[in-house]
Design a protein around this motif. Structure first.
Motif, PDB file in Angstrom:
ATOM      1  N   CYS A  14     -34.007 -49.602  23.198  1.00 45.57           N
ATOM      2  CA  CYS A  14     -34.518 -48.530  23.003  1.00 45.57           C
ATOM      3  C   CYS A  14     -33.550 -47.648  24.081  1.00 45.57           C
ATOM      4  CB  CYS A  14     -35.913 -48.199  23.050  1.00 45.57           C
ATOM      5  SG  CYS A  14     -36.378 -46.494  22.837  1.00 45.57           S
ATOM      6  N   ARG A  15     -33.228 -46.328  23.763  1.00 47.88           N
ATOM      7  CA  ARG A  15     -32.580 -45.640  24.910  1.00 47.88           C
ATOM      8  C   ARG A  15     -33.715 -44.723  25.791  1.00 47.88           C
ATOM      9  NH1 ARG A  15     -28.236 -47.451  23.118  1.00 47.88           N
ATOM     10  NH2 ARG A  15     -26.759 -46.495  22.057  1.00 47.88           N
ATOM     11  N   ASN A  44     -24.710 -46.190  18.194  1.00 44.00           N
ATOM     12  CA  ASN A  44     -25.244 -45.066  18.444  1.00 44.00           C
ATOM     13  C   ASN A  44     -26.736 -45.363  18.593  1.00 44.00           C
ATOM     14  OD1 ASN A  44     -22.967 -43.700  18.308  1.00 44.00           O
ATOM     15  ND2 ASN A  44     -23.581 -42.859  16.201  1.00 44.00           N
ATOM     16  N   SER A  45     -27.452 -46.003  17.930  1.00 41.10           N
ATOM     17  CA  SER A  45     -28.970 -46.189  17.932  1.00 41.10           C
ATOM     18  C   SER A  45     -29.343 -47.758  17.408  1.00 41.10           C
ATOM     19  CB  SER A  45     -29.503 -45.089  17.291  1.00 41.10           C
ATOM     20  OG  SER A  45     -30.931 -45.439  17.498  1.00 41.10           O
ATOM     21  N   ARG A  48     -35.609 -48.526  18.255  1.00 41.04           N
ATOM     22  CA  ARG A  48     -36.384 -47.297  18.936  1.00 41.04           C
ATOM     23  C   ARG A  48     -37.844 -47.649  18.866  1.00 41.04           C
ATOM     24  NH1 ARG A  48     -34.087 -42.905  14.724  1.00 41.04           N
ATOM     25  NH2 ARG A  48     -31.665 -43.152  15.202  1.00 41.04           N
ATOM     26  N   GLN A  52     -39.888 -43.039  20.857  1.00 46.22           N
ATOM     27  CA  GLN A  52     -38.774 -42.530  20.666  1.00 46.22           C
ATOM     28  C   GLN A  52     -38.495 -42.014  19.342  1.00 46.22           C
ATOM     29  OE1 GLN A  52     -36.525 -41.478  22.752  1.00 46.22           O
ATOM     30  NE2 GLN A  52     -34.318 -41.576  22.022  1.00 46.22           N
ATOM     31  N   ASN A  53     -38.721 -42.839  18.414  1.00 43.71           N
ATOM     32  CA  ASN A  53     -38.893 -42.373  16.913  1.00 43.71           C
ATOM     33  C   ASN A  53     -39.449 -41.136  16.703  1.00 43.71           C
ATOM     34  OD1 ASN A  53     -37.462 -43.869  15.384  1.00 43.71           O
ATOM     35  ND2 ASN A  53     -38.819 -44.625  14.092  1.00 43.71           N
ATOM     36  N   HIS A  62     -35.746 -47.763  12.322  1.00 38.71           N
ATOM     37  CA  HIS A  62     -35.248 -48.366  13.739  1.00 38.71           C
ATOM     38  C   HIS A  62     -36.464 -49.012  14.617  1.00 38.71           C
ATOM     39  CE1 HIS A  62     -31.244 -46.751  14.128  1.00 38.71           C
ATOM     40  NE2 HIS A  62     -31.485 -45.870  13.083  1.00 38.71           N
TER      41      HIS A  62
END
Length: 125
Positions: A14-15, A44-45, A48, A52-53, A62
């Motif tokens: 997760c970013r 890119n992803s 998540r 974040q979602n 995700h």
């Protein structure tokens, strides 16, 4: 997490929080796709977290740890799409409009959920 030569834990995490609940089964499938594709795949992803979602106003694919978005365009997108379908990805989202740098394909291997989600399915962004 399943050890592999192509994807790092960081790029699948997760970013926003760094958590990584990416499923080994999905990663193994993704590695098979990468091997057959024969080129690097920029993620890119990956996973998540639910927060974040929500921030991204995205669906929960995700957050299951069974989805990834890969930067790809033009003939690479066609090749990747065919391989992903052959390898058992059941959800394919295609964004191939606009700037080349913003094009991607979403891959997930979720199962059908009665009344909510029918698989296999394909959509566009």
């Amino acid at each position: 997490m399943f050890d592999n030569d192509y994807f790092t834990e960081a790029e699948l995490s997760c970013r926003c929080c760094g958590k990584n609940n990416f499923k080994d089964k999905t990663l193994r499938r993704l590695v098979r796709v990468r091997e057959l594709y024969g080129n690097p795949m920029i993620v890119n992803s990956g996973y998540r977290c639910p927060a974040q979602n929500t921030r991204l106003n995205a669906t929960m694919t995700h957050a299951t740890g069974q989805a990834v978005d890969v930067s790809v365009a033009l003939s690479g997108a066609h090749k990747l799409l065919n391989i992903a379908l052959e390898e058992g990805f059941t959800g394919i989202g295609v964004k191939q409009k606009g700037s080349i740098k913003k094009r991607f394909i979403h891959l997930d291997d979720l199962d059908s959920i009665p009344g909510k989600c029918i698989r296999p399915t394909v959509w566009s962004y």
